[in-house]
Motif scaffolding. Sequence first.
Motif, short mmCIF file in Angstrom:
data_model
loop_
_atom_site.label_atom_id
_atom_site.label_comp_id
_atom_site.label_asym_id
_atom_site.label_seq_id
_atom_site.Cartn_x
_atom_site.Cartn_y
_atom_site.Cartn_z
N ALA A 254 0.83 -1.20 0.00
CA ALA A 254 0.00 0.00 0.00
C ALA A 254 0.87 1.25 0.00
CB ALA A 254 -0.92 0.00 1.22
N TYR A 255 1.93 1.24 0.81
CA TYR A 255 2.82 2.41 0.89
C TYR A 255 3.53 2.63 -0.44
CZ TYR A 255 6.28 5.66 2.80
OH TYR A 255 7.05 6.76 3.05
N ARG A 256 3.99 1.55 -1.07
CA ARG A 256 4.68 1.69 -2.36
C ARG A 256 3.73 2.23 -3.43
NH1 ARG A 256 6.99 -3.32 -0.92
NH2 ARG A 256 5.87 -4.48 -2.52
N ASN A 257 2.49 1.77 -3.38
CA ASN A 257 1.51 2.28 -4.34
C ASN A 257 1.29 3.78 -4.16
OD1 ASN A 257 1.03 -0.18 -5.60
ND2 ASN A 257 -0.65 -0.72 -4.24
N ILE A 258 1.23 4.21 -2.92
CA ILE A 258 1.02 5.62 -2.64
C ILE A 258 2.24 6.45 -3.04
CG2 ILE A 258 0.75 7.29 -0.75
CD1 ILE A 258 -0.93 5.06 0.69
N GLU A 259 3.42 5.93 -2.73
CA GLU A 259 4.66 6.67 -2.97
C GLU A 259 5.27 6.41 -4.35
OE1 GLU A 259 6.59 8.78 -0.54
OE2 GLU A 259 4.47 8.91 -0.04
N ASN A 260 4.61 5.58 -5.16
CA ASN A 260 5.13 5.23 -6.49
C ASN A 260 6.53 4.61 -6.43
OD1 ASN A 260 2.88 6.10 -8.02
ND2 ASN A 260 3.51 8.22 -7.68
N ILE A 261 6.75 3.74 -5.45
CA ILE A 261 8.01 3.01 -5.33
C ILE A 261 7.86 1.70 -6.10
CG2 ILE A 261 9.59 1.84 -3.72
CD1 ILE A 261 8.72 3.90 -1.59
N PRO A 262 8.78 1.38 -7.00
CA PRO A 262 8.64 0.15 -7.79
C PRO A 262 8.56 -1.10 -6.92
CG PRO A 262 10.29 1.57 -8.77
CD PRO A 262 9.93 2.19 -7.43
N HIS A 263 7.70 -2.01 -7.32
CA HIS A 263 7.51 -3.24 -6.54
C HIS A 263 8.63 -4.26 -6.79
CE1 HIS A 263 3.60 -2.09 -5.04
NE2 HIS A 263 3.17 -1.84 -6.27
N ASP A 264 9.46 -4.04 -7.81
CA ASP A 264 10.50 -5.03 -8.11
C ASP A 264 11.85 -4.71 -7.47
OD1 ASP A 264 11.20 -2.84 -9.63
OD2 ASP A 264 11.31 -3.91 -11.54
N TRP A 265 11.91 -3.69 -6.64
CA TRP A 265 13.18 -3.33 -6.02
C TRP A 265 13.63 -4.36 -4.98
CZ3 TRP A 265 13.14 2.67 -4.88
CH2 TRP A 265 13.34 3.36 -6.09
N GLY A 266 12.71 -4.80 -4.16
CA GLY A 266 13.08 -5.71 -3.07
C GLY A 266 13.75 -4.95 -1.93
N THR A 267 13.94 -5.66 -0.82
CA THR A 267 14.59 -5.05 0.34
C THR A 267 15.85 -5.81 0.70
OG1 THR A 267 14.32 -4.39 2.67
CG2 THR A 267 13.26 -6.45 1.99
N ALA A 268 16.80 -5.09 1.28
CA ALA A 268 17.96 -5.74 1.88
C ALA A 268 17.62 -6.07 3.33
CB ALA A 268 19.17 -4.83 1.82
N VAL A 269 18.45 -6.89 3.97
CA VAL A 269 18.30 -7.21 5.39
C VAL A 269 19.60 -6.85 6.09
CG1 VAL A 269 18.00 -9.03 7.11
CG2 VAL A 269 16.61 -9.05 5.03
N ASN A 270 19.49 -6.08 7.17
CA ASN A 270 20.67 -5.68 7.94
C ASN A 270 20.71 -6.42 9.28
OD1 ASN A 270 21.71 -3.32 6.22
ND2 ASN A 270 19.54 -2.85 6.47
N VAL A 271 21.77 -7.20 9.47
CA VAL A 271 21.99 -7.91 10.74
C VAL A 271 23.09 -7.16 11.47
CG1 VAL A 271 22.65 -10.09 11.81
CG2 VAL A 271 21.31 -10.10 9.69
N GLN A 272 22.79 -6.68 12.65
CA GLN A 272 23.73 -5.77 13.32
C GLN A 272 23.81 -6.07 14.82
OE1 GLN A 272 22.62 -1.66 12.80
NE2 GLN A 272 24.71 -0.92 13.03
N THR A 273 24.98 -5.90 15.38
CA THR A 273 25.20 -6.10 16.81
C THR A 273 24.26 -5.22 17.62
OG1 THR A 273 27.54 -6.49 16.38
CG2 THR A 273 26.92 -5.95 18.65
N MET A 274 23.61 -5.80 18.61
CA MET A 274 22.73 -5.04 19.48
C MET A 274 23.56 -4.16 20.40
SD MET A 274 19.40 -5.35 19.16
CE MET A 274 19.01 -4.57 20.71
N VAL A 275 23.15 -2.91 20.49
CA VAL A 275 23.64 -2.03 21.56
C VAL A 275 22.40 -1.57 22.31
CG1 VAL A 275 25.79 -1.28 20.52
CG2 VAL A 275 23.70 -0.11 19.90
N PHE A 276 22.54 -1.32 23.59
CA PHE A 276 21.37 -1.19 24.44
C PHE A 276 21.24 0.19 25.06
CE2 PHE A 276 22.74 -5.61 24.39
CZ PHE A 276 21.58 -6.24 23.97
N GLY A 277 20.11 0.82 24.74
CA GLY A 277 19.81 2.10 25.35
C GLY A 277 18.96 1.95 26.59
N ASN A 278 18.66 0.70 26.94
CA ASN A 278 17.79 0.45 28.10
C ASN A 278 18.55 -0.23 29.24
OD1 ASN A 278 18.02 -1.82 26.43
ND2 ASN A 278 16.05 -2.67 27.06
N MET A 279 19.80 0.19 29.44
CA MET A 279 20.61 -0.38 30.52
C MET A 279 20.72 0.57 31.71
SD MET A 279 23.64 -2.42 28.51
CE MET A 279 24.33 -3.06 30.03
#
Length: 929
Positions: A254-279
Amino acid sequence: MVKQTVKKAAKKSAAKKTVKYIYSFGAGKAEGNGSMKELLGGKGANLAEMSGTLKLPVPPGFTITTEVCTYYWNNKRTYPKTLQADVETNLKKIERETKKQFGSEKNPLLVSVRSGARASMPGMMETILNIGLTEKTIPGMIAKTGDPRFVYDAYRRLIMMYSDVVMEKAAGIEPKDGEGIRKILDGMMGDLKKKLGVSDDTHIPAEELIKLCAQFKATVKKVLGSAFPDDPMQQLWGAIGAVFASWNGKRAIAYRNIENIPHDWGTAVNVQTMVFGNMGETSATGVAFTRNPGNGDSHFYGEYLINAQGEDVVAGIRTPSPMNRWSANEHSKHLPTLEKTMPKVYKELDKIQQKLEKHFHDMLDIEFTIEDQKLWMLQCRVGKRNGTAAVQMALDMVKEKLITQEQAVLRVTPAQLGELLLPAIDPKAEAQVKPIATGLPAGPGGACGKIVFNSADAIKLHEAGKNAILVREETNPEDIEGMRAASGILTQRGGMTSHAALVARGWGKCCIVGCGELEINLSAKTVKMGGKTFKEGDELTLNGTKGWVYNGALKMLEAGEGNKNLVKFLALCDKVRVLKVRANADTPEDAANARKFGAEGIGLFRIEHMFYGKNSDKPLFILRKMILSASEDERKKAVNELFPFMKAAIKDTIKAMAPYSVTVRLMDPPLHEFVPTLPEKQQELAKALGISMAEFKERAAGLHEVNPMMGHRGIRLGVTYPEITRMQARAIFEAAAELLKNKVKAVPEVMIPLTCDAQEIVNQKALIREEYDAVVAKTKVKNLNFSVGTMIEIPRAAVLAYEVAQEADFFSFGTNDLTQMTFGFSRDDIGAFLPEYLKQGILEADPFQTLDQRGVGMLIEHAVVEGREAKPNLKIGICGEHGGDPESVEFCHREGFTYVSCSAFRVPIARLAAAQAAAKDVLAKKKHK
């Protein structure tokens, strides 16, 4: 359809022999960089840039490329064979850099998994935090941190996110609004806080969190039918799959349709070390902007929360504190700023934001976490901003020499500029009433409408042509379509960086967040504020610029009035653009409006429109007499009666547009539409013509055409009834001559409509020239200059453009009819089938909204080339409503048009679009050099 599009894109990547699917970053190094957004997504590319190029403190991690997303959808949600080994190899890199181990019982590494498309899609895809936390790794985390409350709080967060994002969706469950496993677990959390008498998650003791986590897991198994996974690798792969799956989630589509973002782009995935702001009190998390995204102010701006994770800031479940004095507002000015509570960290963050803005040459949105007084940068991206802020920033950055004029005009989208032309509350009306509630001003302008409490009702109201004010405790990504449909958004919770604020700011939607005094009862569909209870359907007015809520519907003003920045920015656009911008205007009032918006002439004055407005009864009556005349004498008599009215309309319009040119299109009325239908009007007309009602009906029936759009109209009217062409030409030239005598510059351009052959122009030009000579002889005006051109709206005229140009002084493309005739679509009847064409992807866009460049555009390109070959200095314009569509304007620039013409209120957008087209050319040439 969306999945098929992604599959097609995947075939390219599948054809490659060796593909690198993972790029690592961290510890001052990175395998990618900021230019690799197509492969690494916006988040991954910027993480690599911050880590590798700028050497900023970025938690180590790796990015799985967008190519894996296209592979995933093309291969039944599976991965490339090498991916598992690649993930394990890159996990080991993180372990070496952090000196921790994923799944270790003594020294566990926890990671986050986040999405990252190449275009920002805030909140539309999934994020899972604290992955790697299990019953086996919890003791090690407690030993490392010495804080069991923090560890079990992180664990309950993981259970909540994972069960919602991964498990529920994997089970194929699509919960309705306000339902689902997350809602159940949130309810359990709320019950516990109520039982303990605490309002904040951070006040729940460790022993209660331990019990709650056990209850959560039992509930998850009972509701979803499977146990929460207690294996780190299972959690990781579940999270990775959930992010890829979320690319084709309902809200993302729905967001891509509204923003005219192509549906064939796909997404990357970012795996990142957790750092904690709740300590604890020495930790925090926040979102900041290098400039204020709400008004464009050049001071560092943002919000933070002590002892919190990033989701807490965005979700708006706690009132965030201001970054500094520039970030404070009515609701947060009493709270301590980061500048005071952690001065050393703030100073470091301030230096980083300055460095980032100088490096990227733009306003940036920054996410950061402070873990025990150590600052970590989690993300930076070009920040979303509303139209007011976009214009202010563009002007300021040119003044600061941070960007060029060409770059500045590209910084403001047509939609953002349109925001400055949006309605606002009339200050006089606003001064007479008091707000019933106040919140944070998250979206610009004003809005009034009927209260609704969910997205479905907002959409229904919008479809019924009515304005909705969407009232929510807080918005979430599931509300995306309702937020788009609503005229305004009002939330009880949330800060300036909450989901509602971010999305509304990106759309220029009137929005007020964090209005804490609201008491919403969803089951009763009521909201209490200002001592009064409002029910669904009651009207509210929002001032999104100030954050004020009013009872009832206040008077609204046209936008853009007195906006100095708008005037300055458009003047900057005018310096850059090459295309001239005219307006389609049919009355002196239209012409005056067009001048106000910066039009440089009238590209289409439809002369018959003088019969549509007020004070048109008499000329309309005469026109009807002319249409129903049965002899040349009757017709000439009617034509002569019509002449003074036509001359006056033309004269007043040319005067209003002086000293610019006015292109007067000769009459193109669909004759049958002007025959009166009311019996009394028919009798009146029959009496004026001196005929019986029987003869009147016979004449009216004779005007009936099977296909009037292709019938007796336009130039065909002038060929069959030359006295009509003569009268119009005489009216144009006498009006211009009288103005010239009064020292008003008059530049009439006569446009012949519906041409299909050059000989038609030869025929009509002879009549026009004779009338011109007669007017000059009569008035003795020597400086009466004119030109005769044609509207290209029939495919044959475009094909024979070389011949047509030899007889025409200018071409004006009437793309409404040209599109209609090229497609064979009646623009009055497309509602029955065009929506399905767009839904199924048969056509990419409505060709009556955005010019069809492949088909209609090819005809235009041919006509321009042929026309200019016949007459090198041929003036070329466009007068269909495509003249105000940014993509179509860029096409006109590329094809070497002289001007575009559109309705008065679209002139500012056309000025911007023309400047952006020229700016792209300039920047492309610089890059090439």
